[in-house]
Design an enzyme around this catalytic site. Structure first.
Site, mmCIF file in Angstrom:
data_model
loop_
_atom_site.group_PDB
_atom_site.id
_atom_site.type_symbol
_atom_site.label_atom_id
_atom_site.label_comp_id
_atom_site.label_asym_id
_atom_site.label_seq_id
_atom_site.Cartn_x
_atom_site.Cartn_y
_atom_site.Cartn_z
ATOM 1 C CG HIS A 94 -3.854 -0.854 -2.361
ATOM 2 N ND1 HIS A 94 -4.402 0.403 -2.495
ATOM 3 C CD2 HIS A 94 -3.547 -0.992 -1.042
ATOM 4 C CE1 HIS A 94 -4.397 1.000 -1.315
ATOM 5 N NE2 HIS A 94 -3.891 0.183 -0.419
ATOM 6 C CB SER A 109 -0.961 0.000 1.186
ATOM 7 O OG SER A 109 -0.247 -0.146 2.396
ATOM 8 C CE LYS A 163 -7.657 0.919 0.899
ATOM 9 N NZ LYS A 163 -6.743 0.152 1.708
HETATM 10 C C1 LIG Z 1 -6.853 -0.038 3.135
HETATM 11 C C2 LIG Z 1 -6.256 -1.357 3.474
HETATM 12 C C3 LIG Z 1 -6.890 -2.214 4.385
HETATM 13 C C4 LIG Z 1 -8.088 -1.787 5.178
HETATM 14 O O1 LIG Z 1 -9.240 -1.749 4.413
HETATM 15 P P1 LIG Z 1 -10.487 -0.849 4.868
HETATM 16 O O2 LIG Z 1 -11.631 -1.435 4.166
HETATM 17 O O3 LIG Z 1 -10.175 0.550 4.467
HETATM 18 O O4 LIG Z 1 -10.590 -0.988 6.363
HETATM 19 C C5 LIG Z 1 -6.347 -3.455 4.580
HETATM 20 N N1 LIG Z 1 -5.226 -3.850 3.937
HETATM 21 C C6 LIG Z 1 -4.572 -3.040 3.076
HETATM 22 C C7 LIG Z 1 -3.348 -3.530 2.385
HETATM 23 C C8 LIG Z 1 -5.068 -1.759 2.823
HETATM 24 O O5 LIG Z 1 -4.425 -0.952 1.992
#
Ligand SMILES: *Cc1c(COP(=O)(O)O)cnc(C)c1O
Length: 385
Positions: free
Chosen positions: A207, A179, A238
């Site tokens: 991602h 990320s 996302k």
């Molecule tokens: C954003 C993210 C999460 C958390 O997801 P949310 O739905 O925003 O709580 C978990 N793992 C990774 C790698 C992320 O980038």
């Protein structure tokens, strides 16, 4: 008394240029957003496909509101499991080519719940050093031993696996797309090591989902490893532009998690209208290869232009492009100068990234135009060299 330690802590953060504050956005998410009454080009959302404010998703959510109301009213195991959730889980499993899927309220909760359900204090979790914080918190909750291996270092991982008694239950966990660095995990090698040392393998596609793979199902899909990765987790917040998260895998994994994942059991079900919007997003993702190609083309273009200017973007191959600055104060100053030029991109500092690797974390969208990207590059040229 309490105020003393609060103020002391905040002063330290400020001195170290690590003080973080909320910034208000006055418009929907998108390639252009409004801040302080001013339009700015947005280079720091995870809304890769521009779906967060897509008219089709809005209609799906509105119809969901009309059909189901606002709140789900209870946890899934009590009376909060609605048809919208059932359809969503079916659609996710189909897209991921797995037997089943389970929806959680957030990705953070999914990671905490899955990991703490699968391992216990006698077990060992092998985790890439750059994995997301929610994975680390899941391991802490589980009380299992945490073995962190250097980023994507398969030799180091194998040494750790070798040194662990064969009788121990083992879980290897990795982000698919990291990320903060935007590079990809060596999933083929991880699959081989997991098999060799009889470890479970969990991949976080936060991602990757909607961004990579033939149907947008993620990196596991792109590499054809659906049958080799036992636990595929991802988020709907996302690229899917909604909220909530999922885990996809075997029917027995899903039944096990329904019975043991505490962050699934002890919380209210996702609002059904959001599940309806997510269903719509999955249909769009499955059919919209063109938009994914545009996203990857935009990312490649921006990355190559930045590299040509001499910027270090690490090993990024995805729409997450780090621009390494090093010093926290410089990163914040650069972000501020870009904002004055109408570009919104956040400086990321320790503890989110390792000491000395403060950066601008740029995220590209499929909806960015060539002019948007050229303007960003022009600003980077003028303001840093
Ligand atoms: C954003 C993210 C999460 C958390 O997801 P949310 O739905 O925003 O709580 C978990 N793992 C990774 C790698 C992320 O980038």
């Amino acid at each position: 008394m309490m105020n003393d330690f609060l103020t002391t802590d905040l002063n330290v953060l400020e001195q170290e240029h690590r003080y973080r504050q909320l910034r208000e956005v006055e418009s929907p998410m998108g390639r252009v957003i409004i801040r302080d009454g001013k339009e700015v080009l947005n280079f720091c959302s995870n809304d890769y496909l521009g779906l967060a404010n897509d008219p089709r998703l809005i209609v799906a959510a509105q119809q969901g509101l009309t059909r189901y109301g606002v709140g789900s009213g209870a946890s899934r195991l009590v009376s909060g499991h609605m048809t919208a959730h059932a359809i969503l889980e079916h659609n996710i499993a189909q897209l991921k080519s797995t037997e089943a899927a389970l929806v959680f309220s957030t990705g953070y909760m999914a990671n905490c719940g899955i990991i703490s359900a699968l391992v216990d204090r006698d077990d060992v979790v092998f985790s890439d050093r750059l994995n997301h914080a929610s994975i680390i918190d899941g391991v802490i909750l589980s009380r299992a031993k945490l073995e962190r291996y250097p980023h994507v270092d398969m030799k180091a991982l194998e040494d750790l696996l070798k040194g662990t008694p064969i009788t121990k239950r083992k879980l290897i966990v990795t982000d698919s797309v990291f990320s903060m660095d935007g590079d990809c995990a060596p999933l083929h090698e991880l699959v081989i090591l997991a098999k060799k040392y009889k470890a479970m393998l969990m991949v976080d596609e936060a991602h990757g989902f909607g961004v990579l793979g033939k149907n947008g199902a993620g990196l596991v899909d792109q590499l054809g490893l659906q049958q080799d990765v036992g636990i595929q987790m991802g988020t709907l917040s996302k690229a899917a532009g909604c909220f909530g998260a999922y885990v996809a895998g075997s029917t027995s994994l899903i039944h096990y998690l329904i019975n043991h994942a505490r962050s699934f059991i002890y919380t209210t079900a996702l609002p059904p209208a959001i599940a309806e919007a997510a269903n719509c997003a999955i249909d769009i993702i499955r059919e919209n290869q063109e938009q994914r190609t545009q996203l990857i083309d935009n990312a490649t273009y921006l990355r190559l232009q930045l590299n040509a200017l001499g910027f270090n973007t690490l090993q990024s191959t995805t729409p997450i492009i780090p621009i390494i600055v090093g010093d926290a104060q410089r990163a914040v100053a650069l972000s501020q100068r870009l904002l004055e030029k109408g570009i919104f991109v956040q400086a990321i500092r320790p503890p989110t990234v390792p000491e000395g690797s403060s950066r601008l974390r740029v995220t590209v969208m499929a909806t960015h135009t060539r002019e948007d990207l050229d303007y960003f590059i022009q600003c980077m040229k003028v303001h840093t060299l």
